[in-house]
Design an enzyme around this catalytic site. Structure first.
Site, PDB file in Angstrom:
ATOM      1  CG  PHE A 158      -2.186  19.481 -18.287  1.00  0.00           C
ATOM      2  CD1 PHE A 158      -2.308  20.418 -19.649  1.00  0.00           C
ATOM      3  CD2 PHE A 158      -1.514  19.233 -17.519  1.00  0.00           C
ATOM      4  CE1 PHE A 158      -1.564  19.518 -19.706  1.00  0.00           C
ATOM      5  CE2 PHE A 158      -0.178  19.207 -18.140  1.00  0.00           C
ATOM      6  CZ  PHE A 158      -0.177  18.700 -19.801  1.00  0.00           C
ATOM      7  CG  ASP A 243      -3.680  13.569 -13.109  1.00  0.00           C
ATOM      8  OD1 ASP A 243      -2.640  13.311 -12.349  1.00  0.00           O
ATOM      9  OD2 ASP A 243      -3.624  14.196 -13.733  1.00  0.00           O
ATOM     10  CE  LYS A 272       3.693  18.864 -13.073  1.00  0.00           C
ATOM     11  NZ  LYS A 272       2.805  18.198 -13.594  1.00  0.00           N
TER      12      LYS A 272
END
Ligand SMILES: *Cc1c(COP(=O)(O)O)cnc(C)c1O
Length: 420
Positions: A158, A243, A272
């Protein structure tokens, strides 16, 4: 229909203006006006304290979701709150037409703490990954190898919800109905080493991977695989992109998850946890990997604004303190032990306990949505992931007693499922 809609809107506007009407009522009436792209749980929080979220009625929920790995320092962390309050009184936004002191400080600290030589600031994970992709492509264009622009990615990954990051992850469910994929991504099956080697060709610019596939079901990439990926990239003269949007900023017990494997990427996307709740993203790169990112090649109006940078710098103040990562590792061990015991108690419900640090997953037999609802009934917040996995990602600052409390609540939730 439009007339009716208008009436509803007018009423809600009146309610907003009406003094003395409870705010909870306003929230309920507004629900239909929010585009229904999320399957939300039916609960509204008013405030937070550390690892706890609290409703307007004063009901307390233990937060093992951390806003999907965002509230790395829990809610209302005094240092981050004070830093933001201080910045709010000074300056919010200037754009990138001018130097931004907070950016220079955060970039310096991030590069000193990592493999990287420079950082670009944006507002979200998808933007960070998108920037990483652009940097990789442009690195080769600047080196006169513009034929190298494709990126090898992994199924089950993702990388965000923009068109390019969706295309990179190549999840058919997320791409459905959005037209043709953005070209330039070659997806190989997770763990298929032969397919990976076969996918690298004369047009390949980079390999991109999450050190732990988060949304994809909390699947850690084994350290030796990350080492092999690094070797493979060096052999082919291509770039390695990590990532670390979910795994970064201490989530796995190291500042960045790739440190466990002892390898470094050429480019890394983060977001995040970086702002502990304030939207901040960044991609970091070595000087060589960033060679194509010259003035005018990339930009963001909001990216790296003083408020975001105050949040990022305050988070680093905390997570870079000596002993902080050791404390996360200690909490992670407790959590893992608690989850392993839970699996012993509920062998028919918990198929596997997996993850790294405070990014843990329980592969379940019952549908993860049902278990999530049972947990909510116990005032426990968790997050679903692909592969029928329940994600458990507490604040990095969670107290030991709250870890035990969370395991207890999860146990109660699983018990209610068994008796159904
Ligand atoms: C969440 C996530 C993203 C996307 O971040 P947004 O802020 O939602 O755009 C990208 N990559 C990974 C690994 C993520 O977990």
């Amino acid at each position: 229909m439009p007339a009716e809609k208008k009436v509803i809107n007018d009423q809600s506007r009146k309610r907003d203006d009406a003094p003395g009407l409870s705010r909870a009522v306003d929230r309920n009436t507004g629900q239909a006006a929010v585009m229904p792209t999320y399957a939300r749980q039916d609960v509204v929080f008013e405030r937070g304290e550390g690892s706890w979220l609290i409703t307007a009625k004063g009901e307390r929920y233990l937060d093992l979701a951390s806003g999907i790995a965002v509230n790395a320092l829990g809610h209302g962390h005094p240092h981050v709150t004070a830093a933001l309050k201080d910045q709010i009184d000074k300056l919010w936004h200037t754009s990138n037409l001018y130097r931004v002191a907070g950016q220079e400080l955060l970039a310096k600290r991030l590069t000193e703490a990592t493999f990287a030589d420079c950082a670009f600031f944006c507002n979200s994970g998808a933007e960070a990954v998108e920037g990483a992709i652009k940097a990789a492509r442009r690195h080769f264009a600047a080196a006169g190898q513009s034929e190298r622009w494709r990126i090898v990615t992994f199924s089950g990954a993702f990388h965000g919800r923009t068109l390019a990051t969706l295309s990179a992850a190549n999840n058919p469910k997320h791409l459905d109905g959005f037209g043709p994929r953005v070209e330039g991504f070659d997806t190989v099956a997770f763990g298929d080493h032969d397919a990976l080697k076969a996918a690298i060709g004369p047009e390949t610019a980079a390999i991109m991977v999450e050190p732990v596939l988060g949304e994809g079901g909390v699947r850690p990439v084994p350290d030796f695989c990350l080492v092999e990926l690094r070797k493979l990239c060096d052999e082919h003269g291509i770039l390695l992109i990590f990532d670390e949007v979910q795994t970064g900023v201490g989530r796995t017990g190291k500042l960045f998850a790739h440190e466990w494997a002892g390898v470094t990427p050429d480019i890394m996307a983060i977001a995040k946890g970086l702002g502990a709740g304030f939207p901040v993203g960044a991609f970091l790169a070595t000087e060589d990997a960033a060679s194509g990112m010259t003035p005018g090649t990339h930009g963001s109006t909001f990216g790296g604004n003083p408020l975001a940078m105050a949040a990022g710098n305050a988070v680093l103040d905390v997570v870079l303190q000596p002993g902080f990562m050791e404390a996360v590792q200690h909490k992670a061990l407790r959590l893992r032990q608690g989850l392993a015991e839970l699996q012993d108690t509920f062998p028919d419900e918990i198929v596997e306990v997996r993850g790294r640090g405070l990014l843990m997953g329980l592969k379940l037999k019952s549908p993860v949505g049902e278990v999530g609802n049972a947990a909510l009934a116990e005032h426990l917040l968790v997050v679903g992931a692909a592969d029928n996995v329940m994600r458990i990602l507490p604040p990095l600052t969670i107290e030991d007693a709250d870890i035990a409390d969370g395991i207890q609540r999860l146990s109660c939730a699983l018990k209610t499922l068994e008796t159904v």
